[in-house]
Design a protein around this motif. Structure first.
Motif, short mmCIF file in Angstrom:
data_model
loop_
_atom_site.label_atom_id
_atom_site.label_comp_id
_atom_site.label_asym_id
_atom_site.label_seq_id
_atom_site.Cartn_x
_atom_site.Cartn_y
_atom_site.Cartn_z
N LYS A 181 37.21 64.03 -3.48
CA LYS A 181 38.09 64.09 -2.36
C LYS A 181 38.55 62.40 -2.23
N PRO A 182 39.76 62.11 -2.46
CA PRO A 182 40.50 60.85 -2.12
C PRO A 182 40.42 60.53 -0.58
N LEU A 183 40.04 59.36 -0.35
CA LEU A 183 39.82 59.00 1.10
C LEU A 183 40.82 57.83 1.61
N ASP A 184 41.13 56.87 0.46
CA ASP A 184 41.88 55.71 0.93
C ASP A 184 42.16 54.97 -0.28
N GLN A 185 43.37 53.99 -0.29
CA GLN A 185 43.79 53.45 -1.36
C GLN A 185 44.39 51.98 -0.94
N ASN A 186 44.03 50.86 -1.35
CA ASN A 186 44.57 49.69 -0.78
C ASN A 186 44.75 48.80 -2.27
N ARG A 187 45.75 47.99 -2.50
CA ARG A 187 45.83 47.47 -3.77
C ARG A 187 45.47 48.17 -5.28
N HIS A 188 44.43 47.63 -5.80
CA HIS A 188 43.95 48.15 -7.25
C HIS A 188 42.84 48.92 -6.82
N ALA A 189 42.54 49.36 -5.53
CA ALA A 189 41.20 50.10 -5.30
C ALA A 189 41.38 51.66 -4.71
N ILE A 190 40.41 52.26 -4.85
CA ILE A 190 40.35 53.61 -4.31
C ILE A 190 39.06 53.99 -3.69
N VAL A 191 39.09 54.58 -2.38
CA VAL A 191 37.85 54.96 -1.99
C VAL A 191 37.99 56.76 -2.17
N MET A 192 36.76 57.11 -2.43
CA MET A 192 36.66 58.57 -2.95
C MET A 192 35.34 58.84 -2.78
N GLU A 193 35.15 60.28 -2.50
CA GLU A 193 33.90 60.85 -2.56
C GLU A 193 33.08 60.67 -3.79
N ILE A 194 32.09 60.75 -3.88
CA ILE A 194 31.14 60.73 -5.31
C ILE A 194 31.22 61.92 -5.89
N ALA A 195 31.48 61.77 -7.15
CA ALA A 195 31.73 63.02 -8.03
C ALA A 195 30.13 63.65 -8.18
N LYS A 196 30.27 64.85 -8.05
CA LYS A 196 28.96 65.91 -8.01
C LYS A 196 28.31 65.72 -9.50
N GLY A 197 26.95 65.70 -9.50
CA GLY A 197 26.56 66.05 -10.86
C GLY A 197 26.36 64.72 -11.77
N SER A 198 26.66 65.09 -12.94
CA SER A 198 26.64 63.95 -14.10
C SER A 198 27.72 64.17 -15.10
N LEU A 199 27.86 63.20 -15.94
CA LEU A 199 29.00 63.18 -16.98
C LEU A 199 28.71 64.49 -17.93
N LEU A 200 29.69 65.17 -18.39
CA LEU A 200 29.52 66.31 -19.33
C LEU A 200 29.02 65.58 -20.61
N SER A 201 29.27 64.56 -21.03
CA SER A 201 28.80 63.86 -22.23
C SER A 201 27.37 63.58 -22.21
N LYS A 202 26.76 63.43 -20.92
CA LYS A 202 25.29 63.15 -20.88
C LYS A 202 24.69 64.18 -20.57
N THR A 203 24.89 65.47 -20.50
CA THR A 203 24.41 66.69 -19.76
C THR A 203 24.04 67.80 -20.73
N LYS A 204 22.96 68.24 -20.86
CA LYS A 204 22.61 69.48 -21.61
C LYS A 204 22.86 70.84 -20.53
#
Length: 363
Positions: A181-204
């Protein structure tokens, strides 16, 4: 580095931020902002301005030149400080944590966000700082449609525009598409919720077929909203027990883009190659693309006409053959090269012992 910003952030006062803002504003017009312009902007006595500038240079928030005149530029770290200050003032974050990720074009920082109306517990979030343009302005201009042709181009413009673009598309597709979920943006930065789980590339995955279907379903929903991710792979898909989330959206395009079909095929091909190489799951690219496009307007929303700005970007992109060739290099005709890529990547076996297993058996 972002950790250097955190060390000095508490020491920066309102007058320092005024100077940083003055340099930021001046860089719209000057490669190096003259000290005379900063003097006018800040309205500080020259001796006090020079003292504070020396401190900001020492803290590596700005950089100074004396040739051909005395001028200043803001470092990424100074720009980080400005964005953090805005987030704190707007109560988008209440505490800043550690750096948790560094990519080619972004830095990720942990943070804490207080609940609205002081109801509930504080929640962990991340701040994504865009770093487009840090290594090569010319390369960024070549491969990014949204930069356009600018007489005065700086990394500030590249990074800020990338963040604005990503935040706008995230707010458009959320919550129909599964993303943090995107929460805020200022200049070159975005505040968002943490993605759930782990990257597909690192997961079995224990039920890879189900996860592949879910990823393709998200691609179809995205397409139905008139959006193509344009940089989709196992490196920007998170997987968890709850499902999948797609991340990293600044390069998105619309189906009106002159190479939309090739870029969509590249996105899907990246996913299919990963699941074939790692789990032996085979899907025909043509059939998957046909399914994504079929009845797309029935899911969530109809495809929107591109805005005037998007249409202008698409028109300009027709003249950027080198950029388009770089984007779709190796794609060729639909499905061409897929088997060769699978065969080649099979040579590189992944170490499954280092991966985290996700996904219960599903009926």
């Amino acid at each position: 580095m972002i950790d250097e910003v955190l060390k000095v952030f508490k020491k920066i006062d309102a007058k320092d931020f005024r100077i940083l803002t003055g340099i930021e504003t001046g860089m719209k017009h000057f490669e190096w902002v003259p000290i005379e312009e900063l003097n006018k902007y800040t309205k500080m006595p020259l001796d006090k301005l020079e003292y504070r500038l020396r401190k900001l240079v020492r803290d590596k928030l700005v950089v100074r030149t004396t040739q051909p005149y005395e001028g200043y530029q803001i470092y990424f770290e100074g720009y980080d400080a400005l964005a953090l200050n805005s987030f704190v003032k707007r109560r988008s974050i209440s505490a800043i944590g550690d750096e948790v990720g560094v990519g080619k074009e972004s830095v990720i920082l942990e943070a804490i966000r207080q609940p609205e109306l002081a109801i509930g517990k504080p929640s962990p979030v991340i701040i994504k700082f865009h770093r487009e343009g840090r290594t090569s302005f010319k390369q960024i201009k070549r491969v990014r449609d949204h930069i356009g042709e600018r007489e005065h181009f700086s990394w500030i413009y590249a990074a800020r525009l990338a963040a604005q673009r990503e935040y706008e598309i995230m707010t458009k597709v959320y919550p129909q598409v599964s993303i943090p979920k995107p929460l805020d943006q200022n200049r070159h930065a975005i505040v968002m919720e943490i993605a759930k789980g782990s990257l597909l590339s690192k997961t079995k995955l224990l039920n890879a077929e189900w996860y592949l279907d879910e990823i393709l379903r998200q691609v179809k929903i995205t397409y139905s909203l008139g959006i193509i991710h344009a940089d989709l792979s196992e490196y920007n898909i998170f997987v968890s027990e709850d499902g999948v989330q797609l991340i990293d959206w600044p390069q998105y395009i619309t189906p009106a883009h002159p190479h939309a079909d090739e870029i969509l095929e590249r996105d899907v091909s990246n996913v299919l190659v990963h699941f074939n190489r790692k789990y032996g799951i085979k899907r025909e690219l043509e059939e998957v693309i046909r399914e994504i496009k079929s009845g797309a307007s029935l899911i969530g929303a109809t495809e929107e006409e591109p805005s005037r700005d998007e249409a202008s970007r698409d028109e300009a992109s027709r003249d950027e053959a080198s950029r388009d060739e770089a984007i779709i290099e190796g794609t060729g005709k639909r499905g061409e090269g897929l088997n060769e890529r699978i065969s080649e990547e099979n040579k590189d076996k992944e170490n499954d012992n280092k991966e985290e297993a996700f996904g219960e058996e599903r009926n």
